[in-house]
Design a protein around this motif. Structure first.
Motif, mmCIF file in Angstrom:
data_model
loop_
_atom_site.group_PDB
_atom_site.id
_atom_site.type_symbol
_atom_site.label_atom_id
_atom_site.label_comp_id
_atom_site.label_asym_id
_atom_site.label_seq_id
_atom_site.Cartn_x
_atom_site.Cartn_y
_atom_site.Cartn_z
ATOM 1 N N GLU A 77 0.829 -1.204 0.000
ATOM 2 C CA GLU A 77 0.000 0.000 0.000
ATOM 3 C C GLU A 77 0.865 1.256 0.000
ATOM 4 O O GLU A 77 0.406 2.330 -0.385
ATOM 5 N N ALA A 78 2.141 1.122 0.399
ATOM 6 C CA ALA A 78 3.035 2.272 0.491
ATOM 7 C C ALA A 78 3.232 2.959 -0.855
ATOM 8 O O ALA A 78 3.572 4.142 -0.902
ATOM 9 N N ILE A 79 3.038 2.218 -1.958
ATOM 10 C CA ILE A 79 3.242 2.804 -3.284
ATOM 11 C C ILE A 79 1.999 2.668 -4.168
ATOM 12 O O ILE A 79 2.049 2.972 -5.357
ATOM 13 N N SER A 80 0.881 2.189 -3.612
ATOM 14 C CA SER A 80 -0.358 2.037 -4.379
ATOM 15 C C SER A 80 -0.743 3.376 -5.045
ATOM 16 O O SER A 80 -0.610 4.427 -4.429
ATOM 17 N N PRO A 81 -1.154 3.340 -6.320
ATOM 18 C CA PRO A 81 -1.608 2.207 -7.112
ATOM 19 C C PRO A 81 -0.502 1.480 -7.874
ATOM 20 O O PRO A 81 -0.799 0.579 -8.665
ATOM 21 N N PHE A 82 0.753 1.863 -7.663
ATOM 22 C CA PHE A 82 1.851 1.205 -8.358
ATOM 23 C C PHE A 82 2.208 -0.086 -7.640
ATOM 24 O O PHE A 82 2.034 -0.217 -6.426
ATOM 25 N N LEU A 83 2.736 -1.042 -8.401
ATOM 26 C CA LEU A 83 3.054 -2.354 -7.851
ATOM 27 C C LEU A 83 4.555 -2.618 -7.821
ATOM 28 O O LEU A 83 5.109 -2.968 -6.784
ATOM 29 N N MET A 84 5.192 -2.482 -8.947
ATOM 30 C CA MET A 84 6.636 -2.692 -9.019
ATOM 31 C C MET A 84 7.188 -1.894 -10.190
ATOM 32 O O MET A 84 6.450 -1.409 -11.054
ATOM 33 N N PHE A 85 8.512 -1.764 -10.202
ATOM 34 C CA PHE A 85 9.164 -0.937 -11.214
ATOM 35 C C PHE A 85 10.550 -1.496 -11.459
ATOM 36 O O PHE A 85 11.349 -1.643 -10.530
ATOM 37 N N ASP A 86 10.837 -1.841 -12.708
ATOM 38 C CA ASP A 86 12.156 -2.325 -13.111
ATOM 39 C C ASP A 86 12.776 -1.333 -14.085
ATOM 40 O O ASP A 86 12.114 -0.890 -15.038
ATOM 41 N N TYR A 87 14.035 -0.999 -13.862
ATOM 42 C CA TYR A 87 14.742 -0.062 -14.739
ATOM 43 C C TYR A 87 15.973 -0.736 -15.310
ATOM 44 O O TYR A 87 16.819 -1.264 -14.566
ATOM 45 N N GLY A 88 16.078 -0.731 -16.621
ATOM 46 C CA GLY A 88 17.261 -1.244 -17.313
ATOM 47 C C GLY A 88 18.147 -0.089 -17.735
ATOM 48 O O GLY A 88 17.809 0.648 -18.670
ATOM 49 N N GLY A 109 -5.046 -8.745 -14.119
ATOM 50 C CA GLY A 109 -5.393 -7.892 -12.996
ATOM 51 C C GLY A 109 -4.654 -6.578 -12.871
ATOM 52 O O GLY A 109 -4.887 -5.828 -11.919
ATOM 53 N N PHE A 110 -3.782 -6.235 -13.829
ATOM 54 C CA PHE A 110 -3.010 -4.999 -13.720
ATOM 55 C C PHE A 110 -2.570 -4.543 -15.099
ATOM 56 O O PHE A 110 -2.955 -5.134 -16.116
ATOM 57 N N GLU A 111 -1.769 -3.479 -15.143
ATOM 58 C CA GLU A 111 -1.258 -2.944 -16.399
ATOM 59 C C GLU A 111 0.266 -2.898 -16.361
ATOM 60 O O GLU A 111 0.855 -2.696 -15.294
ATOM 61 N N THR A 112 0.894 -3.089 -17.504
ATOM 62 C CA THR A 112 2.330 -2.884 -17.618
ATOM 63 C C THR A 112 2.581 -1.683 -18.518
ATOM 64 O O THR A 112 1.959 -1.532 -19.570
ATOM 65 N N ILE A 113 3.496 -0.827 -18.070
ATOM 66 C CA ILE A 113 3.859 0.380 -18.818
ATOM 67 C C ILE A 113 5.348 0.287 -19.126
ATOM 68 O O ILE A 113 6.183 0.342 -18.223
ATOM 69 N N THR A 114 5.676 0.123 -20.396
ATOM 70 C CA THR A 114 7.067 -0.014 -20.816
ATOM 71 C C THR A 114 7.486 1.242 -21.566
ATOM 72 O O THR A 114 6.797 1.664 -22.503
ATOM 73 N N VAL A 115 8.586 1.834 -21.140
ATOM 74 C CA VAL A 115 9.116 3.044 -21.780
ATOM 75 C C VAL A 115 10.499 2.723 -22.337
ATOM 76 O O VAL A 115 11.362 2.216 -21.610
ATOM 77 N N MET A 166 15.634 1.093 -20.844
ATOM 78 C CA MET A 166 14.186 1.029 -20.783
ATOM 79 C C MET A 166 13.738 0.867 -19.339
ATOM 80 O O MET A 166 14.548 0.688 -18.432
ATOM 81 N N CYS A 167 12.436 0.954 -19.124
ATOM 82 C CA CYS A 167 11.881 0.644 -17.812
ATOM 83 C C CYS A 167 10.511 0.036 -18.002
ATOM 84 O O CYS A 167 9.878 0.193 -19.056
ATOM 85 N N GLN A 168 10.067 -0.682 -16.977
ATOM 86 C CA GLN A 168 8.698 -1.192 -16.970
ATOM 87 C C GLN A 168 8.102 -0.999 -15.589
ATOM 88 O O GLN A 168 8.690 -1.379 -14.579
ATOM 89 N N LEU A 169 6.927 -0.375 -15.582
ATOM 90 C CA LEU A 169 6.183 -0.094 -14.366
ATOM 91 C C LEU A 169 4.920 -0.937 -14.372
ATOM 92 O O LEU A 169 4.224 -1.013 -15.384
ATOM 93 N N TRP A 170 4.615 -1.566 -13.233
ATOM 94 C CA TRP A 170 3.358 -2.290 -13.079
ATOM 95 C C TRP A 170 2.394 -1.396 -12.305
ATOM 96 O O TRP A 170 2.715 -0.912 -11.208
ATOM 97 N N LEU A 171 1.206 -1.203 -12.875
ATOM 98 C CA LEU A 171 0.170 -0.348 -12.298
ATOM 99 C C LEU A 171 -1.051 -1.196 -11.975
ATOM 100 O O LEU A 171 -1.595 -1.872 -12.860
ATOM 101 N N ASN A 172 -1.492 -1.159 -10.725
ATOM 102 C CA ASN A 172 -2.626 -1.973 -10.310
ATOM 103 C C ASN A 172 -3.923 -1.451 -10.935
ATOM 104 O O ASN A 172 -4.067 -0.251 -11.184
ATOM 105 N N LEU A 173 -4.854 -2.346 -11.159
ATOM 106 C CA LEU A 173 -6.192 -1.974 -11.594
ATOM 107 C C LEU A 173 -7.130 -2.003 -10.397
ATOM 108 O O LEU A 173 -7.036 -2.892 -9.542
ATOM 109 N N PRO A 174 -8.068 -1.057 -10.313
ATOM 110 C CA PRO A 174 -9.088 -1.141 -9.260
ATOM 111 C C PRO A 174 -9.863 -2.445 -9.388
ATOM 112 O O PRO A 174 -9.980 -3.019 -10.483
ATOM 113 N N ALA A 175 -10.433 -2.920 -8.278
ATOM 114 C CA ALA A 175 -11.164 -4.185 -8.283
ATOM 115 C C ALA A 175 -12.228 -4.219 -9.367
ATOM 116 O O ALA A 175 -12.424 -5.248 -10.042
ATOM 117 N N LYS A 176 -12.902 -3.090 -9.580
ATOM 118 C CA LYS A 176 -13.989 -3.055 -10.564
ATOM 119 C C LYS A 176 -13.503 -3.229 -11.997
ATOM 120 O O LYS A 176 -14.301 -3.555 -12.900
#
Length: 365
Positions: A77-88, A109-115, A166-176
């Motif tokens: 919950e400390a970083i919600s709505p984000f889940l994890m983040f990897d940076y190359g 159940g979530f989204e991936t954002i790749t930059v 590059m980087c990839q961020l995981w973003l949580n989706l609301p339950a709905k």
């Protein structure tokens, strides 16, 4: 454990997956500071709750050497709505006939954002989407009810060789929205609007509460202008990937209120830049390159600052020319997080259902 029913090799190479946090250095330095300027009320400033030093890098598949940036704060919950983040970080790859990256793997159940900052990343998935993102481009993938995808260095990059950052961020989706239809948003660099930076020293106006619904861009910080002085674009700028900044709406469509800003500060001239976020948002600041000072705390390459919820304004000063920073902000979802490998749901029952759906082939179409 639920993941024991998935092919262990697949889990081992899941793209930039949640298990990467296990390789992180758990050491966390906690600080609380308050920066002020003569014209900015200290009660409006967010304070730094934690500074996460750069973790150890590790390989995901054979194509991505990444830092698990959130370390043991991931999936919390400390970083919600984000889940994890990897940076190359920038890494040179010689020409090869191999397909470097990560093969087919599921998500729900979530989204991936790749930059992509340098080099090219190629994507393909089970609903027929294919694409290549190059420098400055973004791939915003909504897994929703389920998708199977793969990501590799592009064929051209494999043939010619080159540097990948590059980087990839995981973003949580609301339950709905966890079971919405999968969606793929290829966002080219030219489609991402750029706002000037604003020098601190006045009020930018109230941040908009905003919010996405899957069809419109998520509103976020930035308010609607104000008395802060806009700097010249030659002094840097803010690429507004999602949300809004100073009235500039981002390119991505989101399911909750999220701001994602790619910030460039050209000069270490001692001028503090002001960023207006939404009161109560989780705000995470990642230094991709250079050195900056945030609310009185100095951050170097791959350092992360997690800010407290209270307050809305963030002050940032470059300590090194050509500093590059990602600002991630969003409304905490306040929902249970049940995560295992490539699935992020709200309950263990939902995780078991995701596993059964994947095993039965009722998944990713």
């Amino acid at each position: 454990m639920i993941v024991s029913h998935i092919n262990p090799r697949m889990l081992k190479t899941t793209a930039l997956l949640s298990l990467s946090i296990l390789a992180a250095d758990p050491a966390v330095a906690t600080t609380t500071t308050t920066a002020t300027t003569s014209n900015t009320s200290s009660s409006m400033l967010k304070t730094v709750k934690k500074v996460l030093p750069r973790p150890r890098a590790h390989w995901v598949g054979d194509g991505f050497n990444v830092y698990p940036v959130f370390a043991n704060n991931a999936f919390s919950e400390a970083i919600s709505p984000f889940l994890m983040f990897d940076y190359g970080a920038p890494k040179a790859f010689p020409p090869t006939r191999k397909q470097l990256g990560v093969g087919q793997h599921p998500h729900r159940g979530f989204e991936t954002i790749t930059v992509a900052f340098q080099g090219e990343v190629e994507h393909a998935d089970s609903v027929g989407n294919r694409g290549v993102i190059g420098p400055g481009d973004v791939q915003w993938m909504t897994a929703g009810r389920g998708i199977v995808h793969e990501e590799f260095h592009s064929k051209r990059m494999a043939k010619e060789g080159g540097t990948l950052e590059m980087c990839q961020l995981w973003l949580n989706l609301p339950a709905k929205d966890k079971m919405v239809a999968p969606r793929y948003q290829p966002i080219l660099d030219a489609e991402i609007p750029v706002s000037p930076l604003y020098a601190a020293g006045g009020s930018q106006g109230a941040a908009g509460a905003g919010g996405g619904d899957g069809a419109a861009a998520g509103g976020g910080g930035g308010g609607g202008g104000g008395t802060c002085a806009a700097r010249e674009l030659s002094e840097g700028g803010v690429r507004v990937i999602a949300g809004s900044f100073q009235g500039v709406a981002g390119a991505a469509r989101t399911h909750s209120q999220v701001d994602l800003w790619d910030v460039a500060i050209a000069h270490a001239d001692g001028v503090a830049c002001e960023f207006d976020t939404v009161e109560g948002n989780n705000v995470v600041i990642f230094v991709r390159r250079g050195r900056v000072e945030v609310q009185g705390k100095k951050l170097g390459p791959q350092d992360v600052a997690i800010l407290n919820l209270a307050g809305s304004k963030v002050l940032m000063t470059a300590l090194e020319a050509d500093s590059r920073v990602l600002v991630m902000a969003g409304e905490p979802l306040g929902e249970p997080i049940a995560a295992q490998g490539p699935f992020v749901m709200n309950t263990q029952t939902e995780l078991r259902q995701a596993m059964m759906d994947y095993q039965s082939g009722n998944f990713g179409t």
